[in-house]
Structure formats: structure tokens, C-alpha cells
Design a protein around this motif. Structure first.
Motif, PDB file in Angstrom:
ATOM      1  N   LEU A  86       2.471   8.314  13.054  1.00 60.00           N
ATOM      2  CA  LEU A  86       1.855   6.817  12.979  1.00 60.00           C
ATOM      3  C   LEU A  86       3.152   6.228  13.878  1.00 60.00           C
ATOM      4  O   LEU A  86       4.262   6.031  13.744  1.00 60.00           O
ATOM      5  CB  LEU A  86       2.090   6.201  11.656  1.00 60.00           C
ATOM      6  CG  LEU A  86       1.762   4.729  11.419  1.00 60.00           C
ATOM      7  CD1 LEU A  86       0.618   4.650  11.522  1.00 60.00           C
ATOM      8  CD2 LEU A  86       1.825   4.922   9.833  1.00 60.00           C
ATOM      9  N   LEU A  87       2.261   5.806  15.286  1.00 64.87           N
ATOM     10  CA  LEU A  87       3.443   4.577  16.065  1.00 64.87           C
ATOM     11  C   LEU A  87       2.953   2.525  15.530  1.00 64.87           C
ATOM     12  O   LEU A  87       3.962   2.413  15.967  1.00 64.87           O
ATOM     13  CB  LEU A  87       2.889   4.768  17.858  1.00 64.87           C
ATOM     14  CG  LEU A  87       2.966   6.128  17.533  1.00 64.87           C
ATOM     15  CD1 LEU A  87       2.928   6.518  19.494  1.00 64.87           C
ATOM     16  CD2 LEU A  87       4.245   6.945  17.354  1.00 64.87           C
TER      17      LEU A  87
ATOM     18  N   SER B 235      -0.829  -0.086   6.786  1.00 60.93           N
ATOM     19  CA  SER B 235       0.413   0.599   6.849  1.00 60.93           C
ATOM     20  C   SER B 235       2.164   0.086   7.126  1.00 60.93           C
ATOM     21  O   SER B 235       2.693   0.525   7.134  1.00 60.93           O
ATOM     22  CB  SER B 235      -0.329   2.219   7.724  1.00 60.93           C
ATOM     23  OG  SER B 235      -0.974   2.574   7.432  1.00 60.93           O
ATOM     24  N   GLY B 236       1.833  -1.426   7.811  1.00 56.85           N
ATOM     25  CA  GLY B 236       3.484  -1.382   8.237  1.00 56.85           C
ATOM     26  C   GLY B 236       3.003  -2.943   7.842  1.00 56.85           C
ATOM     27  O   GLY B 236       2.774  -3.635   7.234  1.00 56.85           O
ATOM     28  N   LYS B 237       3.873  -3.751   9.818  1.00 56.07           N
ATOM     29  CA  LYS B 237       4.305  -5.090   8.466  1.00 56.07           C
ATOM     30  C   LYS B 237       3.492  -6.110   9.489  1.00 56.07           C
ATOM     31  O   LYS B 237       3.517  -7.124   8.931  1.00 56.07           O
ATOM     32  CB  LYS B 237       5.944  -5.300   8.856  1.00 56.07           C
ATOM     33  CG  LYS B 237       6.617  -6.615   9.063  1.00 56.07           C
ATOM     34  CD  LYS B 237       8.402  -6.473   9.051  1.00 56.07           C
ATOM     35  CE  LYS B 237       9.082  -7.828   9.627  1.00 56.07           C
ATOM     36  NZ  LYS B 237      10.660  -7.612   9.970  1.00 56.07           N
ATOM     37  N   TYR B 238       3.269  -5.756  10.320  1.00 52.35           N
ATOM     38  CA  TYR B 238       3.085  -6.793  11.805  1.00 52.35           C
ATOM     39  C   TYR B 238       1.596  -6.966  12.333  1.00 52.35           C
ATOM     40  O   TYR B 238       0.992  -6.322  10.809  1.00 52.35           O
ATOM     41  CB  TYR B 238       3.000  -6.614  13.106  1.00 52.35           C
ATOM     42  CG  TYR B 238       5.334  -6.233  12.876  1.00 52.35           C
ATOM     43  CD1 TYR B 238       5.513  -7.207  13.420  1.00 52.35           C
ATOM     44  CD2 TYR B 238       5.720  -5.281  12.893  1.00 52.35           C
ATOM     45  CE1 TYR B 238       6.835  -7.876  13.177  1.00 52.35           C
ATOM     46  CE2 TYR B 238       7.323  -5.256  13.379  1.00 52.35           C
ATOM     47  CZ  TYR B 238       8.180  -6.207  13.188  1.00 52.35           C
ATOM     48  OH  TYR B 238       8.887  -6.933  13.283  1.00 52.35           O
ATOM     49  N   LEU B 239       0.639  -8.090  12.947  1.00 58.48           N
ATOM     50  CA  LEU B 239      -0.425  -7.691  12.726  1.00 58.48           C
ATOM     51  C   LEU B 239      -0.796  -8.142  14.093  1.00 58.48           C
ATOM     52  O   LEU B 239      -0.100  -7.221  15.395  1.00 58.48           O
ATOM     53  CB  LEU B 239      -0.517  -9.818  12.202  1.00 58.48           C
ATOM     54  CG  LEU B 239      -0.923  -9.631  10.960  1.00 58.48           C
ATOM     55  CD1 LEU B 239      -0.957 -11.115  10.456  1.00 58.48           C
ATOM     56  CD2 LEU B 239      -1.440  -8.925   9.853  1.00 58.48           C
ATOM     57  N   MET B 240      -2.561  -7.939  14.231  1.00 59.88           N
ATOM     58  CA  MET B 240      -2.576  -7.818  15.815  1.00 59.88           C
ATOM     59  C   MET B 240      -2.055  -8.462  16.913  1.00 59.88           C
ATOM     60  O   MET B 240      -2.117  -8.187  18.185  1.00 59.88           O
ATOM     61  CB  MET B 240      -4.445  -7.871  15.645  1.00 59.88           C
ATOM     62  CG  MET B 240      -5.393  -6.495  14.991  1.00 59.88           C
ATOM     63  SD  MET B 240      -5.012  -4.822  15.649  1.00 59.88           S
ATOM     64  CE  MET B 240      -6.218  -5.089  17.018  1.00 59.88           C
TER      65      MET B 240
ATOM     66  N   LYS C 264      -5.479   8.156   3.214  1.00 62.19           N
ATOM     67  CA  LYS C 264      -5.519   7.577   4.344  1.00 62.19           C
ATOM     68  C   LYS C 264      -3.822   7.633   3.668  1.00 62.19           C
ATOM     69  O   LYS C 264      -3.002   7.119   3.231  1.00 62.19           O
ATOM     70  CB  LYS C 264      -5.303   6.555   4.753  1.00 62.19           C
ATOM     71  CG  LYS C 264      -5.349   5.405   6.278  1.00 62.19           C
ATOM     72  CD  LYS C 264      -5.479   4.447   6.219  1.00 62.19           C
ATOM     73  CE  LYS C 264      -4.635   3.327   7.029  1.00 62.19           C
ATOM     74  NZ  LYS C 264      -5.737   2.253   7.422  1.00 62.19           N
ATOM     75  N   PRO C 265      -2.647   8.490   3.888  1.00 67.23           N
ATOM     76  CA  PRO C 265      -1.170   9.162   3.707  1.00 67.23           C
ATOM     77  C   PRO C 265      -0.882   7.764   4.188  1.00 67.23           C
ATOM     78  O   PRO C 265       0.624   7.566   3.481  1.00 67.23           O
ATOM     79  CB  PRO C 265      -1.129  10.132   4.331  1.00 67.23           C
ATOM     80  CG  PRO C 265      -2.634  10.967   4.347  1.00 67.23           C
ATOM     81  CD  PRO C 265      -3.230  10.425   4.897  1.00 67.23           C
ATOM     82  N   SER C 266      -0.808   7.543   5.418  1.00 69.06           N
ATOM     83  CA  SER C 266       0.424   6.276   5.922  1.00 69.06           C
ATOM     84  C   SER C 266      -0.053   4.984   4.633  1.00 69.06           C
ATOM     85  O   SER C 266       0.690   4.081   4.736  1.00 69.06           O
ATOM     86  CB  SER C 266      -0.349   5.795   7.023  1.00 69.06           C
ATOM     87  OG  SER C 266      -1.320   5.732   7.013  1.00 69.06           O
ATOM     88  N   ALA C 267      -1.379   4.937   3.914  1.00 66.87           N
ATOM     89  CA  ALA C 267      -1.272   3.984   2.556  1.00 66.87           C
ATOM     90  C   ALA C 267      -1.084   3.763   1.549  1.00 66.87           C
ATOM     91  O   ALA C 267      -0.907   3.349   0.573  1.00 66.87           O
ATOM     92  CB  ALA C 267      -2.580   2.755   3.592  1.00 66.87           C
TER      93      ALA C 267
ATOM     94  N   TYR D 292      -4.565  -0.609   0.716  1.00 64.31           N
ATOM     95  CA  TYR D 292      -3.777   0.562   0.314  1.00 64.31           C
ATOM     96  C   TYR D 292      -3.810   0.747  -0.553  1.00 64.31           C
ATOM     97  O   TYR D 292      -4.780   0.624  -1.368  1.00 64.31           O
ATOM     98  CB  TYR D 292      -2.638  -0.528   0.921  1.00 64.31           C
ATOM     99  CG  TYR D 292      -2.140  -1.632   0.074  1.00 64.31           C
ATOM    100  CD1 TYR D 292      -1.827  -1.993  -1.018  1.00 64.31           C
ATOM    101  CD2 TYR D 292      -2.585  -2.835  -0.093  1.00 64.31           C
ATOM    102  CE1 TYR D 292      -1.231  -2.895  -2.397  1.00 64.31           C
ATOM    103  CE2 TYR D 292      -1.852  -3.964  -0.026  1.00 64.31           C
ATOM    104  CZ  TYR D 292      -1.593  -4.222  -1.600  1.00 64.31           C
ATOM    105  OH  TYR D 292      -1.727  -5.024  -1.738  1.00 64.31           O
ATOM    106  N   GLY D 293      -3.012   2.104  -0.524  1.00 59.73           N
ATOM    107  CA  GLY D 293      -2.609   2.725  -1.668  1.00 59.73           C
ATOM    108  C   GLY D 293      -3.218   3.887  -2.267  1.00 59.73           C
ATOM    109  O   GLY D 293      -3.652   4.573  -1.010  1.00 59.73           O
ATOM    110  N   THR D 294      -3.167   4.711  -2.970  1.00 61.23           N
ATOM    111  CA  THR D 294      -2.838   6.025  -3.111  1.00 61.23           C
ATOM    112  C   THR D 294      -5.048   5.961  -3.797  1.00 61.23           C
ATOM    113  O   THR D 294      -5.163   6.712  -4.762  1.00 61.23           O
ATOM    114  CB  THR D 294      -2.179   7.112  -4.049  1.00 61.23           C
ATOM    115  OG1 THR D 294      -1.431   6.218  -4.211  1.00 61.23           O
ATOM    116  CG2 THR D 294      -2.709   8.741  -3.789  1.00 61.23           C
ATOM    117  N   VAL D 295      -5.620   6.338  -2.835  1.00 59.53           N
ATOM    118  CA  VAL D 295      -6.921   5.682  -3.039  1.00 59.53           C
ATOM    119  C   VAL D 295      -8.123   7.176  -2.003  1.00 59.53           C
ATOM    120  O   VAL D 295      -7.966   7.202  -0.955  1.00 59.53           O
ATOM    121  CB  VAL D 295      -8.012   4.392  -2.211  1.00 59.53           C
ATOM    122  CG1 VAL D 295      -9.134   4.907  -2.961  1.00 59.53           C
ATOM    123  CG2 VAL D 295      -7.116   3.963  -2.821  1.00 59.53           C
ATOM    124  N   VAL D 296      -8.938   7.983  -3.217  1.00 61.60           N
ATOM    125  CA  VAL D 296      -9.431   8.872  -2.189  1.00 61.60           C
ATOM    126  C   VAL D 296     -10.627   8.732  -2.774  1.00 61.60           C
ATOM    127  O   VAL D 296     -11.559   7.893  -3.592  1.00 61.60           O
ATOM    128  CB  VAL D 296      -9.238  10.090  -3.650  1.00 61.60           C
ATOM    129  CG1 VAL D 296     -10.576  11.437  -2.785  1.00 61.60           C
ATOM    130  CG2 VAL D 296      -8.381  10.900  -3.767  1.00 61.60           C
TER     131      VAL D 296
END
Length: 571
Positions: A301-302, A308-313, A389-392, A476-480
Motif C-alpha cells: 500500500l503506497l 485506509s489512511g489519512k489524506y484525500l484525493m 480488504k485488510p488495509s481497512a 472501513y472495518g473487518t468486513v467480509v
């Protein structure tokens, strides 16, 4: 001069040619518009009922300028617009219908090449699916994200902060009046979600597939450079027609592999799987669920972007946009596969590879997460697969065994989730049934169920949740998600009961219901299929013909393109 497809309309000297040209001339087009120049269709998903796309009227006019400059004849046409924010029961129900609208509008009209104006989630895949089925030269102009939301001194992201604020109001951490005020602060310009929701994911998808000019994905909707991109795209589509650079020459297996890997690097939505698979089916490229895990799950993840992170588009654009990501991934990508420029990504990104903010776009040598992407799970609870989605998600929940708390329908969930007598705690696994392609119908974005109030009040922010539906890319979350086969057609999910134990093991890609095979078979024998929700019209047709999530949820009779054969004259 080359004979273009539109010559079968405007190039005739008989009665039919008279009819085609004469009626068009009532709009004031001069004679030389019909002199054999390429006709460019501008497929516009503009609608005031689709806020993300409400600025596309202006964008279309800019595209036309570019087409005229390059010697083409631009003709704008509308198709059904799909806005996730307003359209009930879910815009996904109508993605395939809009794709049919696009396909038949392109095929049935005197069009040599097409520009797709897209924005909100489903308008991108639906138009690309339709265009792929006709196979003409095609270029995409993404509508662009909104500017960053600003609220009480902080940046807020569309969707992502909605889920957070809703939970905070429920537990008393946020005042109702502040919650209401945040509405205007979040959505303060034209454009689609500025988080890495599905709209932004789709914009990154079409750029990585090679269907846009370089740098298209991240330009904010209201930035003047969006108009520059639209203008240049209008010029380029005319040249693509002259080169006969059809969409099938761009949408190769290598292009799909690039899109999967880029999606992992940007923390893109799980919805990519549904849409990319459907596009591959239309163009005839073999793509299966395992490809997303095999190709994408080891990609780092870059991009440091919500959720999944802090910033926006907007920050992503200022940091350099997708060309920087492509450069960082160049050892993993097919950099020379053909794009709409006629060149590969390697040539397209020359001079555009510097990250101007390493906090937003990390170098591959120091990624945010070593392995991003989407994990594909299988087991007796998801024989054809499910995704996460593991990153979220929460790392501590990637391996978890918990007691199932079952909601048979979304109405059941809403009625019970905050009942103080609901037997649930943070160790449980929330299971939502009947929200898949057939069950809802349309597979809504409800998989990221808000946690019960009594769990939130403990300070718990995540639990394992499982459903046959989707979730917003902003969530986000641990969602299958995307459990296949879905509950409504008798998949194992249909027979999960309260108190059953479920094992989630993401590292080993396993989703298992701890119930014996004999008991599962007995339950399935006693299971009764729910009555269909519609007995007429498109929804009834959708229920009968929609494929499961692992196949892209397209209609079975739309898979495989039928080309650009001109319809017969009707007069």
C-alpha cells in the motif's frame, strides 16, 4: 479520406442519406459536418439527481471544443445516470441496465468513437461495459473528486466520516447540531467522493487500464486542469478513430493485471472486483476471483488516503497523482501495454514521476503497509469465494473465531441492532443475509454494519462482519463481503444460525462455519427460497439473469461483446 462507420448514415446520396442529414440539420450544423469527418459520441451521465455528475454538462462542452479542433463532429447523448447517494434501492441494481443503454446508444447511432463522461460509482463501469460490448475507439474523462471537506479545523472525507460521525452521535460523543452542520462542510464543491471510495477507485481503475490520458484520475472536479484534460481528450479521440485504436486493443489481459495491482497500491475499494470482472466478461478477457488475490494481495500500500489512511484525493493530486504510483510499481506492471495515447504507461508518465509529498504517496521502498490489496477467502461458508480488504481492517481481527449473531434481512438488522436485549458483544461475528445480487436485489452497500450501541459505548470500534452484500469504498472495518453463493439462492450463508461459531483466518484465506457437513445439508434441505421481490420489468429480469458476485454480477446474456455492426435502415 478514410471511410468511417458514420458514413453508413451521412455518406449516402440516396433517400436514407437525405433523411439522416436533413433531420440533423435542424440543429444548425453546416454542410461540412457531414463531409466524412469522424463523428464522436459524447456519452454523458450528467443528472441533477446524481450530484457527483452534475457538472458534466460543462465538461461535455469542453470535450466538444477539442473534438472540433481535431476535425471531428461531436454529438452528445445522454444515458441513464446512476447516483449512489439518492437512487433506491441501490445504484448497483441498475448498473447493467445503464450498460445496456450505453451499448445500444453507441451501436445504434452514427458514432465512430466515444468519450465516456463518468463520475459516481456505477457510471464508470456501466459505460465502460457498454462501450466494451460495441468495441469502438473509446476514451474516458473522469468527472473528478470534490475538494477536501473542512470541518472544525480538520479535513473530513465523504463517506468515511459519515460512518464515524454517525457512531459518535449514537454514543453521545458528537452533538446532533454539529452532525447536521458537517453536511455542508463535507460536500463543498462539484465532484464525487474525495476519499478512496468506489468513485475514486473507478477513476484509478480506468487510468491504470489505459482508458484515460495520463494523470486523469486525481484531478479535482473544479480544478481548471480538469477542463484541460477534457479538451485534450476531445482532440485525442479523433486521432484514435483515425488510428482505429479500439477499446479491445487497450483492454488486454495485461491491462487488467495492471488495474488489480494499482488498486492494491492505492487501497482501492472491494467494489473494483465486481466491476473489473464484469468489464473483463464483456471484452472477453479471462479473469477470476483468485486473480485478485494472486496478483494484488502482495502489492504494498503506497497511498495514504481515507479510509485506509489519512489524506484525500485533492492531496493525492497535489502529490503527483496516479503516474507516481505507476512509476513506483513499474517493476510489477506491464508498462508497455497499449493505452489510449497509443503508447504504454512507461512513455505516458515521463516527467510525471516525482512524489511531491511522501506522506501522501510513499515510495515502494518504504510502503505504508507491506501487503495491501484484497484477500479472497474460501471455505464451507463461501464455496465460490468472499473478499476482505485488510488495509481497512483491524489487524487483531484477521484471525478470529466468534459466535454468530444473525440478521436475516437488512430490515431485521435495523430493528434489532440497538435492542439492549440483543445477545451480542465485541467477540461475536455479525452476519447479514439476503443482501446479495438476487436477495436485495442489487447487492447494496450495507456490509459495513454499524456496531450495536451497547458495543460502541464500550469504546469498541470494530467487529467482524460477514454478508453477501457490498460496502462503500469509503467504509472501513473487518468486513467480509461478496459471500458466494449468496443466501437468497441457498448458499451456506442462508443456513447460518444464531450461536453457530465461525472462523475467519485471513492469512490462510479461510472462512469456515463450525457446523458439521451433515447438519449443513439437513438445514439446506429444510431451507425455503424467499419469494422474488418483483414479478415484472427490469428488476424481474435482473433477478432471473444476474450472475453471482464472483462472476461480476453481470446479466448472463450480456457476457461477451457483439461488435459494432450497424443496424439496418428503418425507412
Amino acid at each position: 479520406m478514410a471511410k468511417f462507420r458514420s458514413s453508413d448514415w451521412f455518406g449516402k446520396t440516396d433517400k436514407m442519406g437525405f433523411i439522416y442529414r436533413s433531420w440533423m440539420k435542424n440543429q444548425g450544423y453546416p454542410e461540412d459536418m457531414f463531409d466524412g469527418r469522424p463523428v464522436i459520441g459524447i456519452c454523458n451521465t450528467w443528472s441533477e439527481l446524481t450530484p457527483c455528475n452534475a457538472h458534466l454538462r460543462d465538461i461535455a462542452e469542453v470535450v466538444k471544443r477539442g473534438v472540433y479542433e481535431a476535425g471531428g463532429f461531436p454529438l452528445e447523448f445522454p444515458i441513464m445516470s446512476l447516483g449512489e447517494t439518492l437512487l433506491k434501492p441501490t445504484a448497483m441494481l441498475f448498473r447493467n441496465l445503464a450498460s445496456m443503454d450505453a451499448e445500444e446508444s453507441i451501436r445504434g447511432n452514427p458514432i465512430d468513437g466515444v468519450v465516456l463522461l463518468t463520475g459516481c460509482d456505477k457510471t464508470t463501469p456501466s459505460t465502460v461495459m457498454g462501450a466494451a460490448s460495441v468495441d469502438l475507439p473509446t476514451i474516458v474523462v473522469p468527472g473528478g473528486p470534490m475538494l477536501n471537506g473542512k470541518f472544525q479545523g480538520q479535513d473530513i472525507g465523504s463517506g468515511t466520516h459519515v460512518w464515524k460521525f454517525a457512531a459518535d452521535v449514537k454514543t453521545g460523543k458528537m452533538l446532533q447540531e454539529d452532525y447536521m452542520f458537517a453536511e455542508s462542510c463535507m460536500s463543498r464543491s462539484a465532484g464525487h467522493c474525495m476519499t478512496m471510495g468506489t468513485a475514486s477507485t473507478m477513476a484509478c481503475m480506468v487510468e491504470s487500464l489505459g482508458l484515460t490520458l495520463p494523470g486523469a484520475a486525481a484531478i479535482p472536479a473544479v480544478d481548471s486542469r480538469k477542463k484541460v484534460l477534457a479538451h485534450l481528450s476531445g482532440r485525442r479521440i479523433v486521432e484514435m478513430v483515425k488510428e482505429d485504436l479500439r477499446i479491445s486493443k487497450v483492454l488486454t489481459r495485461e491491462a487488467f493485471e495492471n488495474a488489480i495491482k494499482v488498486n492494491a497500491a492505492v487501497g482501492g475499494s472491494t467494489n473494483l472486483i465486481i466491476h473489473l470482472t464484469a468489464i473483463a466478461g464483456r471484452i472477453g478477457v479471462e479473469l477470476n476471483l483468485e486473480d485478485y488475490d494472486d496478483l494484488g494481495s502482495k502489492i504494498p500500500l503506497l497511498l495514504n488516503l481515507m479510509p485506509s489512511g489519512k489524506y484525500l484525493m485533492e492531496d493525492f493530486f497535489y502529490a503527483g497523482g496516479l503516474p507516481v504510483i505507476l512509476n513506483e510499481l513499474r517493476e510489477h506492471l506491464h508498462m508497455h501495454t497499449t493505452t489510449v495515447t497509443g503508447k504504454g504507461h512507461a512513455e505516458n508518465i515521463v516527467g510525471k514521476i516525482k512524489s511531491y509529498n511522501p506522506e501522501v504517496i510513499a515510495p515502494i521502498s518504504n510502503p505504508l503497509i507491506k501487503e495491501g490489496g484484497i484477500a479472497v477467502l474460501k471455505g464451507n461458508l463461501a464455496e465460490n469465494g468472499a473478499v476482505i480488504k485488510p488495509s481497512a481492517a483491524s489487524p487483531e481481527l484477521m484471525v478470529h473465531r466468534g459466535r454468530a449473531v444473525v440478521f436475516e434481512t437488512i430490515e431485521d438488522y435495523h430493528a434489532l441492532v440497538d435492542d439492549p436485549d440483543l445477545d451480542i458483544d465485541e467477540t461475536c461475528i455479525m452476519v447479514l443475509k439476503n443482501v446479495g445480487p438476487v436477495g436485495y436485489p442489487g447487492m447494496p452497500e450495507v456490509g459495513n454494519m454499524t456496531l450495536p450501541k451497547k458495543v460502541l459505548e464500550k469504546g469498541v470500534v470494530d467487529m467482524v462482519r460477514i454478508s453477501d452484500g457490498r460496502m462503500s469504498g469509503t467504509a472501513y472495518g473487518t468486513v467480509v463481503l461478496h459471500v458466494s453463493p449468496e443466501a437468497a439462492i441457498g448458499g451456506t450463508l442462508a443456513v447460518v444460525q444464531n450461536g453457530d461459531f465461525i472462523e475467519l483466518d485471513v492469512p490462510n484465506r479461510r472462512l469456515h462455519l463450525d457446523v458439521s457437513e451433515e447438519e449443513i445439508a439437513r438445514r439446506k434441505q429444510n431451507w425455503q427460497r424467499p419469494a422474488p421481490v418483483a414479478d415484472r420489468g427490469y428488476v424481474n429480469m435482473y433477478i432471473k439473469h444476474v450472475q453471482q458476485a464472483d462472476k461480476g454480477a453481470d446479466l448472463d446474456f450480456l457476457v461477451g461483446g457483439s461488435g459494432d455492426k450497424v443496424s439496418r435502415d428503418s425507412h
